[in-house]
Design a protein around this motif. Structure first.
Motif, PDB file in Angstrom:
ATOM      1  N   ASP A 131     -32.121 -17.860 -66.495  1.00 25.55           N
ATOM      2  CA  ASP A 131     -32.369 -18.065 -67.927  1.00 25.55           C
ATOM      3  C   ASP A 131     -33.850 -17.895 -68.245  1.00 25.55           C
ATOM      4  O   ASP A 131     -34.217 -17.334 -69.283  1.00 25.55           O
ATOM      5  CB  ASP A 131     -31.895 -19.461 -68.328  1.00 25.55           C
ATOM      6  CG  ASP A 131     -31.808 -19.629 -69.835  1.00 25.55           C
ATOM      7  OD1 ASP A 131     -31.176 -18.785 -70.491  1.00 25.55           O
ATOM      8  OD2 ASP A 131     -32.375 -20.600 -70.355  1.00 25.55           O
ATOM      9  N   LYS A 187     -32.558 -20.029 -73.090  1.00 20.62           N
ATOM     10  CA  LYS A 187     -32.224 -21.414 -73.410  1.00 20.62           C
ATOM     11  C   LYS A 187     -31.393 -21.492 -74.691  1.00 20.62           C
ATOM     12  O   LYS A 187     -31.771 -22.107 -75.687  1.00 20.62           O
ATOM     13  CB  LYS A 187     -33.492 -22.261 -73.534  1.00 20.62           C
ATOM     14  CG  LYS A 187     -33.332 -23.697 -73.050  1.00 20.62           C
ATOM     15  CD  LYS A 187     -34.684 -24.388 -72.960  1.00 20.62           C
ATOM     16  CE  LYS A 187     -34.546 -25.721 -72.236  1.00 20.62           C
ATOM     17  NZ  LYS A 187     -35.858 -26.399 -72.091  1.00 20.62           N
ATOM     18  N   ARG A 229     -36.232 -21.983 -76.015  1.00 20.28           N
ATOM     19  CA  ARG A 229     -37.386 -21.394 -75.326  1.00 20.28           C
ATOM     20  C   ARG A 229     -37.798 -20.140 -76.095  1.00 20.28           C
ATOM     21  O   ARG A 229     -36.997 -19.218 -76.290  1.00 20.28           O
ATOM     22  CB  ARG A 229     -37.054 -21.037 -73.882  1.00 20.28           C
ATOM     23  CG  ARG A 229     -38.253 -20.452 -73.106  1.00 20.28           C
ATOM     24  CD  ARG A 229     -37.911 -20.152 -71.647  1.00 20.28           C
ATOM     25  NE  ARG A 229     -37.656 -21.365 -70.902  1.00 20.28           N
ATOM     26  CZ  ARG A 229     -36.484 -21.695 -70.364  1.00 20.28           C
ATOM     27  NH1 ARG A 229     -35.453 -20.865 -70.497  1.00 20.28           N
ATOM     28  NH2 ARG A 229     -36.332 -22.823 -69.702  1.00 20.28           N
ATOM     29  N   GLN A 247     -26.389 -27.166 -74.881  1.00 15.69           N
ATOM     30  CA  GLN A 247     -26.997 -26.025 -74.201  1.00 15.69           C
ATOM     31  C   GLN A 247     -25.949 -25.321 -73.359  1.00 15.69           C
ATOM     32  O   GLN A 247     -25.248 -25.946 -72.553  1.00 15.69           O
ATOM     33  CB  GLN A 247     -28.166 -26.460 -73.308  1.00 15.69           C
ATOM     34  CG  GLN A 247     -28.866 -25.287 -72.635  1.00 15.69           C
ATOM     35  CD  GLN A 247     -30.109 -25.704 -71.884  1.00 15.69           C
ATOM     36  OE1 GLN A 247     -30.613 -26.818 -72.061  1.00 15.69           O
ATOM     37  NE2 GLN A 247     -30.606 -24.823 -71.039  1.00 15.69           N
TER      38      GLN A 247
END
Length: 549
Positions: free
Chosen positions: A41, A78, A182, A127
């Motif tokens: 990721d 993310k 992110r 998430q």
């Protein structure tokens, strides 16, 4: 008998060590580097950079707005869903709790609670789970993505199971409520907290940038000013992007995001690894965090587009080093070629591997040597970029905004390092390569200024090389490497350094392997000897369960 036991112990220890080694190398390589944790990721941050560059290349107001959204909101790293629950939570949910649901096609989607939520909360963020394979690391890529991928996102409506229990109904809009935690902007806006105000802070390299620019988020301010076509308000190194059109602003943005925002965050992750490391503590007990942070540094330096072996076409620092080595004849093991992997990348990844092994062995203080060496080497491609555009502007009389913006941004990425060594040298470079220099760059002055601080910056002139003309097979006039007056012969000084460095690397790997082997062998030998002693003891009568009771 002792010899037999010792041999058996060695073979068993080697087998156990090999099995442990294989388990730790189960993640996909990143340009040849073998991470010990999942960072797919993190590695995907280069997809944000690529998407920004695609939009900038279109050169329209709409595409620049789209690029700006990707910069501030993210698109590929993310990924998080924000859902509205039909009824409030009847019990609390802890950060990291597993939450499952279905996508629009009825396939299972797995995620975790992004934060902790108290009883009564009716909005939660989830998430999405990431996988070990880079090609399928996550199935939901929305955020500011101009081409959103919702295949792996939760369906617009449905039910969620939390930790495998119950079902909670929810609704949300997959195209507006799937975002990213992110972002490339966040690498800079979080710098004050993560690089200046944190324990063991400020980090030395970051402090040089803050001291020079007088702004904690200097990289973000540079990029936003380029997007807005406005002027920065730094203590030093200002730029007024109001004189540029889409071409000049685009170059300042795409090089600023990659070589200012992301570059500094690579350093942050290495520093974080050293902060988390506990001297002498095994990875099985307490050294997972530093190894993961170190792996993240490699991911942010490289990106997913480079592939497992580094032969791909990336857009981050790894790619820049390979591009500039072709311009400065610093590719290959001897930094004396114009094709192949840059010597900088070869050396950086050697240092990444040494640092990883030291962290695995909890040699925290010693690993700082690798962190500092990598920092020094990462500056080389930026110096090469600044030199290249100084030459293009001065010697080739190219005063266009594209060349000027590229030269100015490459310089901005290293000026604080130069300034920390010699303020006059930094001023010379800035005056020649600043935004709005109107073609007044002086290549020889820029070259001399950089060369005057190589030793202070911990950089060998051989690593920088000279600006090279592949069509003639000669260095451009006045652009040969420092101390080189001809084009004949290999780089003897670098060859000697590589030979010694290679020997030290192999010696370090050997010593670490021997230490691990001795510890494992000793454990096995003790167990074998204990077994022999046990066999020599008279057999004891068995004890029935009823007797124990």
């Amino acid at each position: 008998m002792k010899f037999t036991v010792a041999v058996s112990a060695f073979l068993l220890a080697s087998s156990a060590q090999a099995a442990s080694f294989r388990r730790r190398l189960s993640f996909e390589r990143i340009a040849g580097y073998e991470p010990r944790s999942q960072v797919t990721d993190h590695n995907a941050i280069d997809l944000d950079q690529q998407a920004i560059e695609i939009q900038l290349a279109m050169g329209t107001t709409e595409s620049f707005n789209a690029a700006s959204k990707i910069y501030t909101d993210g698109a590929f790293s993310k990924s998080v869903a924000k859902v509205q629950l039909a009824s409030p939570l009847t019990s609390s949910v802890a950060e990291g709790d597993q939450i499952t649901g279905l996508n629009a096609d009825g396939a299972e989607v797995v995620g975790t609670a992004y934060a902790s939520y108290s009883t009564g909360a009716d909005v939660i963020e989830i998430q999405y789970r990431t996988l070990d394979l880079q090609s399928s690391y996550v199935g939901c890529q929305v955020g500011a993505n101009p081409n959103p991928n919702t295949v792996g996102c939760f369906a617009p409506t449905g039910t969620l199971s939390i930790n495998g229990e119950g079902s909670v109904s929810y609704t949300y809009n997959p195209l507006t409520d799937n975002g990213n935690k992110r972002t490339i902007q966040g690498f800079s806006t979080a710098a004050k907290e993560k690089m200046h105000d944190c324990p063991n802070c400020p980090y030395s390299t970051y402090k040089k940038f803050y001291d020079y620019y007088g702004a904690f988020d200097y990289a973000n301010q540079w990029v936003l000013a380029a997007f807005d076509g406005s002027r920065t308000s730094f203590s030093n190194g200002n730029a007024d992007f109001g004189i540029y059109g889409f071409e000049g602003k685009g170059e300042a943005i795409k090089k600023g995001t990659a070589f200012m925002n992301i570059w500094m965050y690579v350093i942050r992750e290495m520093e974080d690894a050293l902060d988390d490391c506990q001297e002498g503590c095994s990875i099985e007990n307490c050294n997972d965090d530093p190894v993961h942070a170190w792996d993240e540094a490699v991911a942010f330096y490289t990106g997913s587009l480079e592939g497992k072996d580094g032969s791909g076409s990336g857009v981050l620092l790894h790619a820049l080093a390979d591009k500039r080595c072709e311009n400065f004849k610093t590719c290959g093991d001897l930094a004396n070629d114009v094709t192949g992997t840059s010597h900088v990348n070869l050396e950086i990844f050697r240092q990444f591997s040494i640092g990883l092994n030291k962290l695995l062995q909890a040699q925290c203080s010693s690993a700082r040597e690798q962190k500092e060496r990598i920092e020094q080497l990462m500056a080389v491609p930026m110096i090469q970029g600044a030199l290249r555009y100084a030459y293009i502007i001065d010697m080739e009389n190219n005063s266009g905004e594209k060349a000027e913006a590229e030269g100015a941004t490459f310089a901005a990425a290293v000026l604080p390092l130069v300034h920390a060594c010699n303020a006059d040298a930094a001023a010379t470079i800035y005056d020649s390569l600043r935004v709005g220099n109107n073609g007044s760059a002086n290549f020889q002055k820029v070259k001399s200024a950089f060369e005057s601080v190589y030793e202070c910056m911990g950089i060998r002139a051989e690593y920088v090389g000279g600006y090279y003309d592949m069509t003639t097979g000669q260095y451009f006039k006045g652009a040969a490497p420092a101390g080189v007056s001809s084009n004949s012969g290999p780089n003897v000084g670098l060859i000697v350094g590589l030979t010694v460095g290679g020997f030290v690397f192999l010696l370090l790997v050997y010593v670490l392997s021997v230490r691990r082997g001795k510890r494992a062998a000793a454990d096995v030998q003790n167990k074998l000897e204990q077994s022999e002693v046990a066999q020599e003891q008279p057999e004891q009568p068995s004890v029935e369960a009823s007797e124990v009771m």
